[in-house]
Design an enzyme around this catalytic site. Structure first.
Site, PDB file in Angstrom:
ATOM      1  N   GLY A  80      32.846  71.733 -71.350  1.00  0.00           N
ATOM      2  CA  GLY A  80      31.809  72.377 -70.547  1.00  0.00           C
ATOM      3  C   GLY A  80      31.018  73.363 -71.397  1.00  0.00           C
ATOM      4  O   GLY A  80      29.810  73.539 -71.214  1.00  0.00           O
ATOM      5  N   GLU A 187      32.554  74.785 -62.513  1.00  0.00           N
ATOM      6  CA  GLU A 187      33.605  75.039 -61.516  1.00  0.00           C
ATOM      7  C   GLU A 187      33.265  74.425 -60.163  1.00  0.00           C
ATOM      8  O   GLU A 187      33.870  74.797 -59.160  1.00  0.00           O
ATOM      9  CB  GLU A 187      33.794  76.550 -61.346  1.00  0.00           C
ATOM     10  CG  GLU A 187      34.232  77.243 -62.613  1.00  0.00           C
ATOM     11  CD  GLU A 187      34.778  78.637 -62.366  1.00  0.00           C
ATOM     12  OE1 GLU A 187      34.606  79.168 -61.266  1.00  0.00           O
ATOM     13  OE2 GLU A 187      35.395  79.176 -63.307  1.00  0.00           O
ATOM     14  N   HIS A 213      40.227  71.686 -63.478  1.00  0.00           N
ATOM     15  CA  HIS A 213      38.906  71.590 -62.838  1.00  0.00           C
ATOM     16  C   HIS A 213      38.950  70.430 -61.826  1.00  0.00           C
ATOM     17  O   HIS A 213      39.954  69.749 -61.703  1.00  0.00           O
ATOM     18  CB  HIS A 213      37.815  71.382 -63.894  1.00  0.00           C
ATOM     19  CG  HIS A 213      37.542  72.648 -64.662  1.00  0.00           C
ATOM     20  ND1 HIS A 213      36.332  73.288 -64.654  1.00  0.00           N
ATOM     21  CD2 HIS A 213      38.357  73.397 -65.440  1.00  0.00           C
ATOM     22  CE1 HIS A 213      36.399  74.382 -65.401  1.00  0.00           C
ATOM     23  NE2 HIS A 213      37.621  74.470 -65.895  1.00  0.00           N
ATOM     24  N   ARG A 264      30.408  65.174 -79.677  1.00  0.00           N
ATOM     25  CA  ARG A 264      30.755  63.903 -79.031  1.00  0.00           C
ATOM     26  C   ARG A 264      32.137  63.959 -78.386  1.00  0.00           C
ATOM     27  O   ARG A 264      33.071  64.532 -78.947  1.00  0.00           O
ATOM     28  CB  ARG A 264      30.761  62.772 -80.066  1.00  0.00           C
ATOM     29  CG  ARG A 264      29.398  62.345 -80.536  1.00  0.00           C
ATOM     30  CD  ARG A 264      29.507  61.200 -81.514  1.00  0.00           C
ATOM     31  NE  ARG A 264      30.499  61.478 -82.545  1.00  0.00           N
ATOM     32  CZ  ARG A 264      30.307  61.272 -83.848  1.00  0.00           C
ATOM     33  NH1 ARG A 264      29.158  60.781 -84.281  1.00  0.00           N
ATOM     34  NH2 ARG A 264      31.245  61.545 -84.720  1.00  0.00           N
TER      35      ARG A 264
HETATM   36  C1  LIG Z   1      31.749  78.664 -65.255  1.00  0.00           C
HETATM   37  C2  LIG Z   1      32.293  78.053 -66.510  1.00  0.00           C
HETATM   38  N1  LIG Z   1      31.440  77.692 -67.484  1.00  0.00           N
HETATM   39  C3  LIG Z   1      31.871  77.119 -68.616  1.00  0.00           C
HETATM   40  C4  LIG Z   1      33.200  76.868 -68.837  1.00  0.00           C
HETATM   41  C5  LIG Z   1      33.636  76.240 -70.117  1.00  0.00           C
HETATM   42  O1  LIG Z   1      34.188  74.957 -69.925  1.00  0.00           O
HETATM   43  P1  LIG Z   1      35.188  74.350 -71.020  1.00  0.00           P
HETATM   44  O2  LIG Z   1      36.493  75.044 -70.859  1.00  0.00           O
HETATM   45  O3  LIG Z   1      35.262  72.884 -70.662  1.00  0.00           O
HETATM   46  O4  LIG Z   1      34.575  74.567 -72.331  1.00  0.00           O
HETATM   47  C6  LIG Z   1      34.131  77.252 -67.870  1.00  0.00           C
HETATM   48  C7  LIG Z   1      35.571  77.036 -68.112  1.00  0.00           C
HETATM   49  O5  LIG Z   1      36.408  77.044 -67.280  1.00  0.00           O
HETATM   50  C8  LIG Z   1      33.673  77.853 -66.667  1.00  0.00           C
HETATM   51  O6  LIG Z   1      34.528  78.242 -65.722  1.00  0.00           O
END
Ligand SMILES: Cc1ncc(COP(=O)(O)O)c(C=O)c1O
Length: 413
Positions: A80, A187, A213, A264
């Site tokens: 994310g 989220e 998630h 990727r």
């Molecule tokens: C609101 C939000 N944005 C971004 C992220 C980042 O996602 P990732 O852990 O897949 O990098 C998270 C992670 O939980 C998140 O809660």
């Protein structure tokens, strides 16, 4: 592809193994056993193909995902955070018409995740923080007057724990004022406002498939958009700036047409993602039911005395909960640290609401970003709020009673 006999044998092995990892203790983790037999089987299939790197399976997941959320395009990445990074750099990219420029300002709520913020700073933009709503922890749209929006070129809105800000008005406001909108939906996959998926109201919507998630592939993320121009930029930046995955490319050349990263994903995560996406609506339904059951059980407890505040989804939202947010009643506020300790000692996993008030984080001071004014709602949410997970399988009465008993122990702390 594996044969149906091989599939049966593998499913048997996986089922036996699932039995071994089920936690027989009383515990309440953020997510318990997030992968079913088919998810694991699809992952094994990719391993057996010996081709782990991004290919047609990732493209299939992208198509399925775009269809599910109702966007024209989807680009899968390895997290994310990478999804936010790609959208930030797409917005400032020279190939983008009306791109943002270094020093342009973006508005972001004080309750945010580290990588909801930093990618936009890393792309050269300047943050302006704003307070959040105490009802949904998201950006307060009705407070965005002309003064607050002066010189703002982008809003990064965060759909926290499955809930939503007043997204329709936010999106209309952004269109009217020519402000870009990125919806960090890491989220809130599966949440829909008036039947339209969160993440599709803005120019870019970003999603995470990290552990716990709404769907998980271990690691993974997605960016969605509706403009072909943005889609091509995202795909090029994702992999080295190379035009390898761009339509009508010059064949067989190492043609680097843009700047780039390597974000990727692996096909193995895409295969698990495809499998999980099929179950998303069902898991969303169960999480909703579990949340209602827990609240009802707490409120019917003989010692219930409004110790906690619970949260409903915004009107018009069909929520896909990521977690179960709870605020301690003001008079129990001082007990929060002891309560978190007690719950964790009793194997009930807790987390802050996102990061709490992000302006209290050392990284913000390190980069001298701390504004002079206080954000009272964000601070209050940090001091009174936390969240627990909501399982994707129906909770047993025994488990709910365990959880409620431990939460009501607050009276004795
Ligand atoms: C609101 C939000 N944005 C971004 C992220 C980042 O996602 P990732 O852990 O897949 O990098 C998270 C992670 O939980 C998140 O809660």
């Amino acid at each position: 592809m594996i044969t149906s006999t091989e599939e049966k044998i593998l499913l048997n092995i996986i089922k036996n193994n699932q039995g071994k990892i089920v936690n027989k203790d009383f515990s309440y983790p953020l997510l318990e056993n997030g992968f079913d037999e088919t998810d694991i089987l699809r992952g094994i299939e990719v391993l057996l193909s010996r081709k782990l790197t991004m290919s047609q399976i990732t493209e299939k997941f992208e198509r399925n995902f775009a269809k599910y959320v109702g966007s024209k395009y989807a680009v899968m990445v390895n997290s994310g955070s990478s999804a936010n990074l790609l959208s930030a750099f797409a917005l400032v990219n020279p190939k983008k018409e009306n791109r943002l420029r270094s020093g342009d300002k973006f508005l972001i709520p004080a309750i945010c995740w580290s990588t909801s913020l930093w990618p936009f700073i890393q792309s050269g933009l300047k943050p302006v923080f704003t307070d959040v709503s105490k009802k949904d922890f998201c950006i307060q749209v009705d407070e965005l007057d002309n003064k607050k929006l002066k010189n703002i070129k982008l809003i990064v809105s965060i759909n926290i724990l499955g809930n939503s800000p007043d997204i329709k008005n936010l999106s209309n406001l952004c269109k009217k004022k020519n402000i870009y909108l990125v919806e960090d939906t890491c989220e809130a996959l599966g949440s829909k406002m008036n039947s339209k998926s969160l993440g599709t109201y803005g120019d870019f919507g970003t999603f995470s498939f990290y552990y716990s998630h709404q769907i998980t592939s271990g690691e993974g993320g997605m960016v969605v958009c509706n403009k072909k121009e943005d889609y091509e930029i995202l795909r090029t930046l994702r992999a080295h700036g190379w035009d390898r995955h761009v339509k009508n490319r010059k064949q067989n050349t190492f043609n680097f047409v843009n700047s780039g990263f390597n974000l990727r994903p692996l096909d193995i995560t895409a295969a698990i993602g495809i499998s999980q996406l099929k179950r998303l609506n069902e898991m969303k339904k169960i999480r909703n039911l579990n949340k209602v059951e827990i609240i009802s059980c707490i409120k019917n407890h003989p010692e219930w005395n409004n110790q906690y505040e619970f949260f409903e989804a915004r009107k018009g939202l069909s929520p896909s909960w990521f977690g179960f947010p709870i605020l301690l009643n003001n008079k129990y506020r001082q007990k929060k640290i002891l309560l978190m300790k007690y719950l964790n000692q009793n194997k009930i996993e807790t987390r802050p609401i996102l990061s709490g008030n992000f302006l209290n984080q050392p990284s913000v001071s390190l980069y001298n970003l701390k504004p002079k004014k206080n954000f009272n709602n964000a601070q209050e949410i940090e001091e009174r709020g936390f969240f627990i997970g909501i399982p994707t399988t129906v909770l047993t009465n025994q488990k709910i009673n365990y959880l409620v008993k431990k939460l009501m122990f607050i009276e004795r702390i």
